[in-house]
Each structure stands twice: as C-alpha cells, then as structure tokens.
Design an enzyme around this catalytic site. Structure first.
Site, PDB file in Angstrom:
ATOM      1  N   HIS A  44      -9.872  29.502   9.675  1.00 13.95           N
ATOM      2  CA  HIS A  44     -10.402  28.459   8.804  1.00 13.95           C
ATOM      3  C   HIS A  44     -10.569  28.979   7.379  1.00 13.95           C
ATOM      4  O   HIS A  44     -10.528  30.192   7.133  1.00 13.95           O
ATOM      5  CB  HIS A  44     -11.730  27.947   9.349  1.00 13.95           C
ATOM      6  CG  HIS A  44     -11.581  27.116  10.590  1.00 13.95           C
ATOM      7  ND1 HIS A  44     -12.626  26.425  11.157  1.00 13.95           N
ATOM      8  CD2 HIS A  44     -10.499  26.843  11.367  1.00 13.95           C
ATOM      9  CE1 HIS A  44     -12.194  25.777  12.231  1.00 13.95           C
ATOM     10  NE2 HIS A  44     -10.913  26.022  12.381  1.00 13.95           N
ATOM     11  N   GLU A  46     -13.092  29.285   5.385  1.00 11.97           N
ATOM     12  CA  GLU A  46     -14.202  30.195   5.116  1.00 11.97           C
ATOM     13  C   GLU A  46     -13.845  31.630   5.501  1.00 11.97           C
ATOM     14  O   GLU A  46     -14.140  32.586   4.766  1.00 11.97           O
ATOM     15  CB  GLU A  46     -15.451  29.760   5.885  1.00 11.97           C
ATOM     16  CG  GLU A  46     -15.972  28.381   5.495  1.00 11.97           C
ATOM     17  CD  GLU A  46     -15.452  27.270   6.398  1.00 11.97           C
ATOM     18  OE1 GLU A  46     -16.225  26.362   6.717  1.00 11.97           O
ATOM     19  OE2 GLU A  46     -14.251  27.333   6.781  1.00 11.97           O
ATOM     20  N   THR A 155      12.087  -8.336   0.939  1.00  8.90           N
ATOM     21  CA  THR A 155      12.332  -7.048   1.597  1.00  8.90           C
ATOM     22  C   THR A 155      13.724  -6.916   2.180  1.00  8.90           C
ATOM     23  O   THR A 155      14.145  -5.810   2.506  1.00  8.90           O
ATOM     24  CB  THR A 155      11.320  -6.849   2.741  1.00  8.90           C
ATOM     25  OG1 THR A 155      11.513  -7.878   3.725  1.00  8.90           O
ATOM     26  CG2 THR A 155       9.901  -6.921   2.226  1.00  8.90           C
ATOM     27  N   ALA A 156      14.444  -7.996   2.337  1.00 11.70           N
ATOM     28  CA  ALA A 156      15.797  -7.960   2.887  1.00 11.70           C
ATOM     29  C   ALA A 156      16.480  -9.279   2.553  1.00 11.70           C
ATOM     30  O   ALA A 156      15.818 -10.308   2.372  1.00 11.70           O
ATOM     31  CB  ALA A 156      15.775  -7.753   4.402  1.00 11.70           C
ATOM     32  N   THR A 190      12.792  -3.355  14.491  1.00 12.15           N
ATOM     33  CA  THR A 190      13.336  -2.430  13.494  1.00 12.15           C
ATOM     34  C   THR A 190      14.272  -1.427  14.139  1.00 12.15           C
ATOM     35  O   THR A 190      15.322  -1.083  13.590  1.00 12.15           O
ATOM     36  CB  THR A 190      12.181  -1.701  12.776  1.00 12.15           C
ATOM     37  OG1 THR A 190      11.392  -2.656  12.062  1.00 12.15           O
ATOM     38  CG2 THR A 190      12.710  -0.665  11.799  1.00 12.15           C
ATOM     39  N   ARG A 201      12.668  14.637   6.191  1.00 14.18           N
ATOM     40  CA  ARG A 201      13.919  15.313   5.857  1.00 14.18           C
ATOM     41  C   ARG A 201      13.840  16.110   4.563  1.00 14.18           C
ATOM     42  O   ARG A 201      14.841  16.666   4.119  1.00 14.18           O
ATOM     43  CB  ARG A 201      15.050  14.282   5.773  1.00 14.18           C
ATOM     44  CG  ARG A 201      15.305  13.567   7.097  1.00 14.18           C
ATOM     45  CD  ARG A 201      16.497  12.645   7.038  1.00 14.18           C
ATOM     46  NE  ARG A 201      16.276  11.471   6.201  1.00 14.18           N
ATOM     47  CZ  ARG A 201      15.688  10.348   6.621  1.00 14.18           C
ATOM     48  NH1 ARG A 201      15.237  10.266   7.871  1.00 14.18           N
ATOM     49  NH2 ARG A 201      15.543   9.323   5.814  1.00 14.18           N
ATOM     50  N   GLU A 292       5.850   1.687   9.354  1.00 14.77           N
ATOM     51  CA  GLU A 292       7.093   1.339   8.657  1.00 14.77           C
ATOM     52  C   GLU A 292       7.782   0.297   9.516  1.00 14.77           C
ATOM     53  O   GLU A 292       8.429   0.634  10.512  1.00 14.77           O
ATOM     54  CB  GLU A 292       7.976   2.565   8.467  1.00 14.77           C
ATOM     55  CG  GLU A 292       7.396   3.607   7.522  1.00 14.77           C
ATOM     56  CD  GLU A 292       8.432   4.642   7.107  1.00 14.77           C
ATOM     57  OE1 GLU A 292       9.573   4.237   6.788  1.00 14.77           O
ATOM     58  OE2 GLU A 292       8.110   5.838   7.109  1.00 14.77           O
ATOM     59  N   PRO A 295       8.387  -7.565   8.429  1.00 13.92           N
ATOM     60  CA  PRO A 295       7.286  -8.461   8.066  1.00 13.92           C
ATOM     61  C   PRO A 295       6.469  -8.967   9.248  1.00 13.92           C
ATOM     62  O   PRO A 295       5.284  -9.249   9.094  1.00 13.92           O
ATOM     63  CB  PRO A 295       7.985  -9.614   7.339  1.00 13.92           C
ATOM     64  CG  PRO A 295       9.416  -9.543   7.756  1.00 13.92           C
ATOM     65  CD  PRO A 295       9.698  -8.102   8.000  1.00 13.92           C
TER      66      PRO A 295
END
Length: 365
Positions: A44, A46, A155-156, A190, A201, A292, A295
């Site tokens: 840790h 400390e 968004t698309a 998705t 990445r 991620e 909608p």
C-alpha cells in the site's frame, strides 16, 4: 495532500478492485518519503512511503488520501506500520468507506498516541475513487454511460451505419475510459450488429502508471442477453480478458457451449432487472462500469436510475432527422417529464467535444 492525490492518480488504471491511494511523509517542512498503491496485492501507499523515508519517518506527518487500513487483507495493516515507524501525525483525506476499516484505522493510530484526523481535500479524494466509494456504501458500482453523437444528437444513420462518428482523439479518450473501468457493459443488440471487441488497445505509454513492459488490464466484458443469442464466433471470445453473459432464459445447452468457448454465462432467474444487475456486479468487486450500448439500453439504464455519469462525445457534423437518436425514452411525453442533467465539464478532444454530465433531480412540475 494535493501531492498525495496526484500520486494516487498514477494508480488509475492498475489498482482495481482496490482504491487509488497516495501518501506523502513530511518532516520539518521537507518531504522525506512518498508512494502510491500500484496494484491489488502489492504494498500500500503508506508502506512504500515509509520504506522510502526509512528512519526519517520518525516524527513525520503522513498525508494519505484514504484512512490507513487496520485489518489484514492481502497485506498487513498500514495503521500498524505507521505506528511502528514512529510518525507523530496522520492526516487522511477521507475516512475509508469500507465497513471493515471505517474509523478503525484512525482509532488504532490515536490509541498509539498519534494525532490522527480526516477531511482534508475530502471531495477530491472521493472523486478519485467513485466506484470504490459507492460500492462500499451502497453495494453497487459507479456507472458511466459513454455515447457519441453528431451535433444534431444522432448516433447512427437510419441504416444503422455508425462508424466512425468521432475522430481519433475522442476514440483514444474512450480507450482511457475503458482502461480505468472494471467492466464494460453492452447489450446483445450491439454484439449482433457490430461484433465489438470492448477491450483496451492503447499502449502502456499512453496510460500513466502502467509499466512499459506490461499489458493493459482488460475490463470484464458484460453482455446483457435475455435469450442467450450470443454468437459463439464473436471476436471478443478470442481476446484476452473475461466475457460474462447475463441471461434470463437461455437454454442450458447454449450456456454450456458458450462456457466451453471461455465465456461465463450467468443466469438471472428474476430477469435482467438493471438495478439487480448492478448489485451483482458490485458483489463481484467491480468498482466502475462503463456502458457502451445503443439507445435502447442507454435509455433503459437512464430510466432505471443506475447511471451516475454521462460522457457524451459530440462531433461537428449533422446526420439528419432520419438518423437514430441518443436515448430511447418513450415515456417522455411532456416537458415536465424531461431528464434533468448537471453539466460537470465540457472540453475539446481533438476536433470533437466531450461533455460530462450527471443526472440531476427533475425540475418541479
């Protein structure tokens, strides 16, 4: 304490599920030792600072961003190490929200005759560890929802085409959001539409605190998939890191097949209720979750009240009225129903803008 907080931030991408903690030892107006927690299971902050200070720690003041631990976990108690080193005073930014520690570390120090107090730059310390703090206090992780949109909130395209709305700088910024997250969560829609990797990445050189020769820590990939439609050829199953598939009524045969591919199917008998999903992630010691998704899931998470923070990247172009919107919120019919937000930050990221916002109480009706 400000220096201790800067040191703690060096563990932003590496300490999970532990909190990010920094420590500075000062004696006679001079810094004699400092350190930060690098990774779970390692020393840790400390103890690193005490080792750097050596005998100069005796009579020093320790500034630490979180109350020193008082229990045996992966490492011995830091409160005991401070007592043994002979420090005269300990100033903590905040009391540890962990019930195993809360107040006990400070009490141990005081019992040994050391002046101990907490509260200096407390809000800054909490902001550094939002997920750890929320999980310890309420059992759920801190949930961010990342979205990318055009200037007109799309968004698309109507066809579903969405690559790439934002520029390279914004996409690299998202990689850093993933790198600090315990998990990245998305929906089966998705996965079926985009076959995403949902991995980190960026090279270590772009992640402060990550050793140059190390590979970035990969967040757990969590997919919400009620009927277990997850394709066995999905590329995320061939990538480093874990993939958890939460389902409600998938077949045992499909679950077993996915398990053979390295996935971890998890059945929710009561259905994929989002608050219950977040509680399950909290029990798995996941501090920060990054959503991620499209909608539909983003809107459902907002309506369910599980989103703590919105990170929206806005690109300087228009996509037209037929393109898809940012959130699917069918229950919003009147101005009184709108979702109120508190803007925390707006800044340029390359050619795009990043808006950080937090759900706020709705305006009075």
């Amino acid at each position: 304490m400000a220096r201790a907080l800067r040191l703690a931030r060096r563990g932003l991408y590496t300490t999970d599920p532990n909190p990010r903690v920094g420590c500075v030892l000062v004696r006679d107006g001079e810094v004699v030792g400092e350190g930060w927690h690098r990774r779970a299971g390692g020393p840790h902050a400390e103890r690193i600072a005490l080792a750097a200070a050596g005998r100069r720690a005796r009579g020093a003041t320790a500034y630490v961003t979180l109350e020193p631990c008082s229990h045996h976990g992966r490492t011995p108690p830091c409160a005991d190490a401070l007592v043994e080193a002979g420090v005269s005073r300990v100033v903590a930014a905040m009391v540890d929200p962990n019930p195993l520690v809360s107040g006990k570390g400070l009490a141990r120090l005081r019992a040994a005759g050391i002046r101990a107090e907490a509260g200096l730059l407390e809000s800054e310390a909490e902001r550094l560890n939002p997920g750890f703090v929320k999980r310890m206090r309420g059992g759920r992780p801190w949930v961010r929802c990342k979205l990318a949109m055009s200037l007109d909130g799309r968004t698309a395209m109507a066809s579903g085409e969405s690559v790439w709305i934002t520029g390279e700088s914004a996409r690299r910024d998202v990689q850093r959001l993933r790198a600090r997250s315990s998990a990245v969560l998305t929906g089966i829609g998705t996965v079926l539409a985009d076959d995403p990797s949902l991995n980190v990445r960026l090279p270590p050189a772009e992640l402060e605190g990550v050793e140059p020769e190390a590979s970035p820590r990969q967040p757990v990939r969590v997919v919400l998939d009620s009927s277990l439609r997850f394709p066995e050829e999905a590329k995320m199953l061939d990538l480093p890191g874990e993939t958890w598939i939460f389902h409600a009524h998938g077949s045992p045969e499909k679950a077993a097949s996915l398990e053979r591919r390295g996935a971890r199917p998890v059945r929710f008998e009561e259905g994929l209720d989002l608050p219950l999903v977040m509680e399950a992630l909290g029990r798995s010691e996941l501090n920060e979750v990054l959503i991620e998704a499209g909608p539909t899931l983003a809107g459902a998470a907002l309506e369910a009240g599980v989103i703590d923070e919105l990170v929206i990247y806005m690109a300087p172009h228009l996509m037209g009225h037929q393109a898809r919107g940012l959130f699917h919120l069918p229950r919003l019919e009147k101005m009184a129903d709108r979702v109120a937000l508190k803007i925390g930050d707006i800044r340029a990221v390359g050619r795009d803008w990043r808006i950080t916002a937090f759900p706020a109480p709705a305006p009075p009706r």
